[in-house]
Motif scaffolding. Sequence first.
Motif, PDB file in Angstrom:
ATOM      1  N   LEU A  15      66.532  59.426  10.929  1.00 35.52           N
ATOM      2  CA  LEU A  15      65.286  58.717  11.203  1.00 35.52           C
ATOM      3  C   LEU A  15      64.326  58.915  10.040  1.00 35.52           C
ATOM      4  CD1 LEU A  15      63.309  58.524  14.427  1.00 35.52           C
ATOM      5  CD2 LEU A  15      62.179  59.559  12.469  1.00 35.52           C
ATOM      6  N   ARG A  16      63.664  57.830   9.665  1.00 35.87           N
ATOM      7  CA  ARG A  16      62.596  57.867   8.666  1.00 35.87           C
ATOM      8  C   ARG A  16      61.387  57.225   9.331  1.00 35.87           C
ATOM      9  NH1 ARG A  16      60.948  53.721   5.127  1.00 35.87           N
ATOM     10  NH2 ARG A  16      59.660  54.491   3.411  1.00 35.87           N
ATOM     11  N   ALA A  17      60.296  57.975   9.448  1.00 36.47           N
ATOM     12  CA  ALA A  17      59.071  57.472  10.064  1.00 36.47           C
ATOM     13  C   ALA A  17      57.956  57.504   9.028  1.00 36.47           C
ATOM     14  CB  ALA A  17      58.690  58.329  11.274  1.00 36.47           C
ATOM     15  N   THR A  18      57.225  56.418   8.895  1.00 36.29           N
ATOM     16  CA  THR A  18      56.165  56.342   7.892  1.00 36.29           C
ATOM     17  C   THR A  18      54.816  56.020   8.535  1.00 36.29           C
ATOM     18  OG1 THR A  18      56.556  53.989   7.482  1.00 36.29           O
ATOM     19  CG2 THR A  18      57.778  55.555   6.110  1.00 36.29           C
ATOM     20  N   LYS A  19      53.781  56.512   7.878  1.00 36.03           N
ATOM     21  CA  LYS A  19      52.412  56.247   8.345  1.00 36.03           C
ATOM     22  C   LYS A  19      51.465  56.410   7.167  1.00 36.03           C
ATOM     23  CE  LYS A  19      49.793  57.272  12.456  1.00 36.03           C
ATOM     24  NZ  LYS A  19      49.666  58.156  13.625  1.00 36.03           N
ATOM     25  N   GLN A  20      50.441  55.578   7.098  1.00 38.45           N
ATOM     26  CA  GLN A  20      49.400  55.726   6.087  1.00 38.45           C
ATOM     27  C   GLN A  20      48.510  56.892   6.514  1.00 38.45           C
ATOM     28  OE1 GLN A  20      48.600  54.049   3.154  1.00 38.45           O
ATOM     29  NE2 GLN A  20      50.607  53.113   3.347  1.00 38.45           N
ATOM     30  N   ALA A  21      48.369  57.868   5.626  1.00 39.40           N
ATOM     31  CA  ALA A  21      47.574  59.053   5.962  1.00 39.40           C
ATOM     32  C   ALA A  21      47.199  59.804   4.705  1.00 39.40           C
ATOM     33  CB  ALA A  21      48.365  59.961   6.903  1.00 39.40           C
ATOM     34  N   THR A  22      46.233  60.697   4.862  1.00 38.45           N
ATOM     35  CA  THR A  22      45.901  61.620   3.791  1.00 38.45           C
ATOM     36  C   THR A  22      46.857  62.812   3.893  1.00 38.45           C
ATOM     37  OG1 THR A  22      44.300  62.787   5.164  1.00 38.45           O
ATOM     38  CG2 THR A  22      43.469  60.944   3.833  1.00 38.45           C
ATOM     39  N   VAL A  23      46.880  63.647   2.862  1.00 39.95           N
ATOM     40  CA  VAL A  23      47.799  64.789   2.881  1.00 39.95           C
ATOM     41  C   VAL A  23      47.079  66.131   2.736  1.00 39.95           C
ATOM     42  CG1 VAL A  23      49.845  63.484   2.193  1.00 39.95           C
ATOM     43  CG2 VAL A  23      48.358  64.453   0.429  1.00 39.95           C
ATOM     44  N   ASP A  24      45.824  66.179   3.188  1.00 38.86           N
ATOM     45  CA  ASP A  24      45.147  67.467   3.263  1.00 38.86           C
ATOM     46  C   ASP A  24      45.860  68.298   4.333  1.00 38.86           C
ATOM     47  OD1 ASP A  24      43.376  67.178   5.944  1.00 38.86           O
ATOM     48  OD2 ASP A  24      43.451  65.276   4.842  1.00 38.86           O
ATOM     49  N   VAL A  25      45.627  69.580   4.364  1.00 36.75           N
ATOM     50  CA  VAL A  25      46.371  70.471   5.263  1.00 36.75           C
ATOM     51  C   VAL A  25      46.194  70.068   6.729  1.00 36.75           C
ATOM     52  CG1 VAL A  25      46.653  72.850   6.078  1.00 36.75           C
ATOM     53  CG2 VAL A  25      46.327  72.395   3.647  1.00 36.75           C
ATOM     54  N   GLU A  26      44.973  69.760   7.137  1.00 34.51           N
ATOM     55  CA  GLU A  26      44.728  69.420   8.541  1.00 34.51           C
ATOM     56  C   GLU A  26      45.491  68.163   8.952  1.00 34.51           C
ATOM     57  OE1 GLU A  26      42.186  69.921   6.298  1.00 34.51           O
ATOM     58  OE2 GLU A  26      41.740  71.981   6.883  1.00 34.51           O
ATOM     59  N   SER A  27      45.442  67.134   8.113  1.00 38.49           N
ATOM     60  CA  SER A  27      46.153  65.883   8.426  1.00 38.49           C
ATOM     61  C   SER A  27      47.660  66.095   8.422  1.00 38.49           C
ATOM     62  CB  SER A  27      45.784  64.793   7.414  1.00 38.49           C
ATOM     63  OG  SER A  27      44.417  64.488   7.500  1.00 38.49           O
ATOM     64  N   ALA A  28      48.144  66.837   7.433  1.00 41.59           N
ATOM     65  CA  ALA A  28      49.583  67.112   7.364  1.00 41.59           C
ATOM     66  C   ALA A  28      50.029  67.896   8.588  1.00 41.59           C
ATOM     67  CB  ALA A  28      49.917  67.861   6.083  1.00 41.59           C
ATOM     68  N   ASP A  29      49.269  68.897   8.978  1.00 43.36           N
ATOM     69  CA  ASP A  29      49.623  69.682  10.168  1.00 43.36           C
ATOM     70  C   ASP A  29      49.659  68.802  11.412  1.00 43.36           C
ATOM     71  OD1 ASP A  29      49.810  72.015   8.685  1.00 43.36           O
ATOM     72  OD2 ASP A  29      47.983  72.927   9.514  1.00 43.36           O
ATOM     73  N   ARG A  30      48.664  67.956  11.571  1.00 41.74           N
ATOM     74  CA  ARG A  30      48.596  67.078  12.736  1.00 41.74           C
ATOM     75  C   ARG A  30      49.821  66.160  12.805  1.00 41.74           C
ATOM     76  NH1 ARG A  30      43.652  66.227  12.149  1.00 41.74           N
ATOM     77  NH2 ARG A  30      43.798  64.484  10.718  1.00 41.74           N
ATOM     78  N   MET A  31      50.181  65.558  11.658  1.00 40.79           N
ATOM     79  CA  MET A  31      51.351  64.671  11.639  1.00 40.79           C
ATOM     80  C   MET A  31      52.633  65.442  11.900  1.00 40.79           C
ATOM     81  SD  MET A  31      50.838  61.861   8.636  1.00 40.79           S
ATOM     82  CE  MET A  31      50.535  63.085   7.379  1.00 40.79           C
ATOM     83  N   VAL A  32      52.790  66.593  11.260  1.00 34.84           N
ATOM     84  CA  VAL A  32      54.015  67.379  11.450  1.00 34.84           C
ATOM     85  C   VAL A  32      54.156  67.791  12.911  1.00 34.84           C
ATOM     86  CG1 VAL A  32      55.122  69.585  10.919  1.00 34.84           C
ATOM     87  CG2 VAL A  32      54.255  68.144   9.073  1.00 34.84           C
TER      88      VAL A  32
END
Length: 110
Positions: A69-86
């Motif tokens: 599976l490959r899932a994509t989304k437009q987002a920032t990659v600051d720690v908080e945003s990355a943590d939320r997505m992960v």
Amino acid sequence: MADLQTHLTCNVEQYSQRIKMRDDVDAAREVEHFANFRAIKDARAAGASLEKLGYGVTVTRRFIARGTLRATKQATVDVESADRMVEEVFAVVAAHHGDYDGWAAPLVQS
């Protein structure tokens, strides 16, 4: 299979590397998440759940019955945003018996 905490720790490391490379971590870009499944049906079910959360999803057959599976989304990659997505993607993948394999995103020069 890495646990969630391992992936969250990697987010901090990736953030530090991106800052050193002068990435504008506050700029949105396409972020890709990857996961592997023993059954293609589980990959498809996880994909459907992620689509409901706003991700673009591609499921590819591996071998006879497995799926990637490959899932994509437009987002920032600051720690908080990355943590939320992960946390979000990891939970969906785990609920469908998959192994979350991490994320990647292009650099955006500041």
